[in-house]
Design a protein around this motif. Structure first.
Motif, PDB file in Angstrom:
ATOM      1  N   ALA A   1      -1.555   9.730   2.423  1.00 17.46           N
ATOM      2  CA  ALA A   1      -1.556   8.274   2.573  1.00 17.46           C
ATOM      3  C   ALA A   1      -0.164   7.735   2.864  1.00 17.46           C
ATOM      4  O   ALA A   1      -0.023   6.730   3.577  1.00 17.46           O
ATOM      5  CB  ALA A   1      -2.119   7.619   1.318  1.00 17.46           C
TER       6      ALA A   1
ATOM      7  N   ALA B   1      -5.060   8.495   5.640  1.00 17.01           N
ATOM      8  CA  ALA B   1      -5.363   8.156   4.249  1.00 17.01           C
ATOM      9  C   ALA B   1      -6.832   8.342   3.902  1.00 17.01           C
ATOM     10  O   ALA B   1      -7.210   8.177   2.730  1.00 17.01           O
ATOM     11  CB  ALA B   1      -4.945   6.716   3.956  1.00 17.01           C
TER      12      ALA B   1
ATOM     13  N   ALA C   1      -2.391  10.884  -1.957  1.00 16.38           N
ATOM     14  CA  ALA C   1      -1.167  10.087  -1.877  1.00 16.38           C
ATOM     15  C   ALA C   1      -0.195  10.647  -0.849  1.00 16.38           C
ATOM     16  O   ALA C   1       0.436   9.888  -0.101  1.00 16.38           O
ATOM     17  CB  ALA C   1      -0.504  10.005  -3.249  1.00 16.38           C
TER      18      ALA C   1
ATOM     19  N   CYS D   1       0.836  -1.209   0.000  1.00 19.00           N
ATOM     20  CA  CYS D   1       0.000   0.000   0.000  1.00 19.00           C
ATOM     21  C   CYS D   1       0.868   1.255   0.000  1.00 19.00           C
ATOM     22  O   CYS D   1       0.559   2.240  -0.691  1.00 19.00           O
ATOM     23  CB  CYS D   1      -0.908   0.004   1.234  1.00 19.00           C
ATOM     24  SG  CYS D   1      -2.128  -1.314   1.275  1.00 19.00           S
TER      25      CYS D   1
ATOM     26  N   TYR E   1       0.225   4.906   5.665  1.00 14.83           N
ATOM     27  CA  TYR E   1       0.774   3.583   5.397  1.00 14.83           C
ATOM     28  C   TYR E   1       2.188   3.451   5.971  1.00 14.83           C
ATOM     29  O   TYR E   1       2.587   2.367   6.402  1.00 14.83           O
ATOM     30  CB  TYR E   1       0.776   3.311   3.893  1.00 14.83           C
ATOM     31  CG  TYR E   1      -0.607   3.129   3.319  1.00 14.83           C
ATOM     32  CD1 TYR E   1      -1.468   2.152   3.818  1.00 14.83           C
ATOM     33  CD2 TYR E   1      -1.069   3.932   2.286  1.00 14.83           C
ATOM     34  CE1 TYR E   1      -2.750   1.980   3.306  1.00 14.83           C
ATOM     35  CE2 TYR E   1      -2.347   3.767   1.757  1.00 14.83           C
ATOM     36  CZ  TYR E   1      -3.177   2.803   2.271  1.00 14.83           C
ATOM     37  OH  TYR E   1      -4.444   2.638   1.772  1.00 14.83           O
TER      38      TYR E   1
ATOM     39  N   LEU F   1      -8.593   5.774  -1.227  1.00 14.23           N
ATOM     40  CA  LEU F   1      -8.557   6.765  -2.290  1.00 14.23           C
ATOM     41  C   LEU F   1      -9.974   7.155  -2.712  1.00 14.23           C
ATOM     42  O   LEU F   1     -10.283   8.346  -2.879  1.00 14.23           O
ATOM     43  CB  LEU F   1      -7.779   6.209  -3.480  1.00 14.23           C
ATOM     44  CG  LEU F   1      -7.727   7.069  -4.746  1.00 14.23           C
ATOM     45  CD1 LEU F   1      -7.068   8.400  -4.452  1.00 14.23           C
ATOM     46  CD2 LEU F   1      -6.999   6.332  -5.862  1.00 14.23           C
TER      47      LEU F   1
ATOM     48  N   CYS G   1      -7.343  -0.865   2.318  1.00 14.09           N
ATOM     49  CA  CYS G   1      -6.850  -1.028   0.952  1.00 14.09           C
ATOM     50  C   CYS G   1      -6.839   0.334   0.246  1.00 14.09           C
ATOM     51  O   CYS G   1      -7.769   1.126   0.396  1.00 14.09           O
ATOM     52  CB  CYS G   1      -7.753  -1.994   0.202  1.00 14.09           C
ATOM     53  SG  CYS G   1      -7.332  -2.195  -1.522  1.00 14.09           S
ATOM     54  N   PRO G   2      -5.800   0.651  -0.531  1.00 15.55           N
ATOM     55  CA  PRO G   2      -5.722   1.956  -1.204  1.00 15.55           C
ATOM     56  C   PRO G   2      -6.935   2.291  -2.062  1.00 15.55           C
ATOM     57  O   PRO G   2      -7.323   3.452  -2.147  1.00 15.55           O
ATOM     58  CB  PRO G   2      -4.460   1.827  -2.061  1.00 15.55           C
ATOM     59  CG  PRO G   2      -3.600   0.853  -1.334  1.00 15.55           C
ATOM     60  CD  PRO G   2      -4.563  -0.139  -0.730  1.00 15.55           C
TER      61      PRO G   2
ATOM     62  N   ALA H   1       0.995   4.354  -2.759  1.00 19.46           N
ATOM     63  CA  ALA H   1       0.833   5.769  -2.414  1.00 19.46           C
ATOM     64  C   ALA H   1       2.026   6.583  -2.888  1.00 19.46           C
ATOM     65  O   ALA H   1       1.861   7.682  -3.441  1.00 19.46           O
ATOM     66  CB  ALA H   1       0.638   5.919  -0.904  1.00 19.46           C
TER      67      ALA H   1
END
Length: 439
Positions: free
Chosen positions: A43, A85, A40, A20, A47, A217, A212-213, A24
């Motif tokens: 995030a 994030a 990003a 992850c 992360y 996102l 999870c990204p 990012a």
């Protein structure tokens, strides 16, 4: 001494969070959209903290030690991701959007993805014209992609607060449709957990569905898919707990917002007839059909041509202009070879649909978790093989698989309670005593 299974789980966590983090970091440099880059940068912190904390836990586990108190919890990483994030980038982008960057042809300035503005506009159009869809052939200019509202009429509901209450900076910030998507998703999670009697949530479930990204996102830059998948999971929880009519009603809302989830009709239908019988299936179908008609017919009658153009023709790639939806997934790559490639892509999609239907009928789902697995697999096939799609839609199967782990936890708890009450002296009288007390 820390057990080996704990060390294995921490190793998997570390690999997951590292992947992850790489995603990012890459997006800070190459993302086309402004919102993606803002997300990003936040995030990376979330992360990164998850990686550091999990690495710390892993080292401690290898030494046979445990971190004290809350620091030893695997949920610390999930919390860091939720804050850095999801919550912080969303707040930042909502404020940034007040500078007026919607409807521009410069993706590097967008503080929200186009679906946010389109849904808010659809609510305004509904209030003014009785339909969220405009006749794109009567605009007096060349048609643009963002003239379309490629959603069902229910999606308009999320834009109503902005249409009704927006205007000033504070009101616009508070009524940004992303807040509405987020609130709907959270409400669906809480209602689902309540229906499942508040089971223990595995960390792996939170990783798939939340950390999870794709989920994080989507939460920050768009959001409609999270509201829809939240309602979808709720409809599965209602069906699994025997509330067939309510399940049909909620599923009608889902399908009337986004057609991509329509395969759930078949999956839930098979689950209900397997577990509850024809009567439950009948109630489910009646609620689904009646609610769908009530939601669609009034809008359709206002402008049938516009309705068909926006909801069906454009998403299918046969509208006045073609949908730009495209990701380097197998279906799109095959279709890019030309008419033959498109035919092959649809043929593969048909074969996959038949295979999943056979699986569904030969081994019908007996539990909510079984049904979620079949739905997730079906959506993966649909997303991977459809010629016009986006990789972001993979958030649907990821959330469904995360929800499946929660359903499994609930089912295990229920099975344990059933076994316990079946043991004499554990809440149920022995057979002889039952016979005596019932005579």
């Amino acid at each position: 001494m820390t057990k080996d299974p704990d060390l294995r789980r921490l190793t998997i966590d570390l690999v997951f969070y590292t992947g992850c983090l790489i995603f990012a970091v890459v997006n800070t440099a190459v993302a086309e959209f402004y919102g993606y880059r803002v997300w990003a940068n936040f995030a990376v912190a979330g992360y990164g903290l998850a990686v550091v904390h999990t690495g710390w836990l892993t080292i401690a586990a290898r030494r046979g030690k445990a971190l004290p108190g809350a620091l030893g919890s695997r949920w610390i990483g999930i919390g860091a991701i939720g804050l850095f994030a999801m919550i912080l980038p969303l707040g930042m982008l909502v404020i940034r959007r007040l500078t007026g960057v919607d409807w521009l042809v410069t993706p590097n300035s967008w503080a929200a993805q186009p679906e946010v503005w389109v849904i808010e506009r659809s609510a305004k159009l509904l209030l003014e014209n009785g339909t969220p869809y405009v006749d794109v052939t009567a605009l007096g200019r060349a048609v643009e992609v963002n003239d379309y509202t490629p959603y069902g009429p229910v999606m308009t509901v999320f834009g109503l607060p902005r249409a009704l209450l927006g205007g000033g900076p504070v009101a616009n910030a508070l009524t940004d449709a992303r807040w509405m998507f987020s609130l709907a998703a959270v409400a669906c999670v809480l209602l689902t957990l309540r229906l499942l009697k508040w089971p223990k949530i595995p960390v792996s479930a939170a990783q798939l569905a939340l950390a999870c990204p794709l989920t994080a996102l989507t939460w920050a830059v768009a959001g409609p898919d999270l509201a829809i998948v939240g309602l979808l999971v709720l409809s599965f929880a209602l069906a699994a707990t025997g509330r067939a009519v309510l399940s049909g009603l909620v599923l009608a809302l889902v399908v009337s917002a986004k057609l991509i989830v329509a395969p759930a009709i078949v999956v839930l239908g098979v689950l209900l007839i397997t577990r509850r019988g024809p009567r439950a299936l009948g109630g489910f179908a009646a609620a689904l059909v009646v609610t769908t008609l009530v939601l669609h017919v009034p809008v359709y009658l206002v402008d049938p041509k516009a309705f068909v153009e926006h909801v069906f023709r454009f998403p299918m790639g046969i509208g006045v202009i073609k949908s730009p939806a495209a990701s380097p997934l197998p279906g799109h790559l095959i279709a890019s070879l030309g008419p033959v490639g498109t035919a092959v892509s649809f043929a593969l999609l048909g074969i996959a649909a038949v295979a999943i239907l056979v699986w569904l009928l030969r081994r019908p789902p007996a539990t909510g978790s079984d049904a979620l697995l079949r739905m997730a697999v079906g959506l993966v096939a649909l997303i991977m093989l459809t010629p016009a799609t986006r990789y972001g839609y993979l958030v649907y199967p990821l959330v469904l698989l995360g929800a499946r782990l929660v359903f499994i936890s609930s089912e295990h708890c229920l099975a344990a309670e059933t076994r316990e009450t079946a043991v004499p002296g554990k809440g149920t009288a022995p057979p002889a005593q039952q016979s005596a007390t019932s005579s």
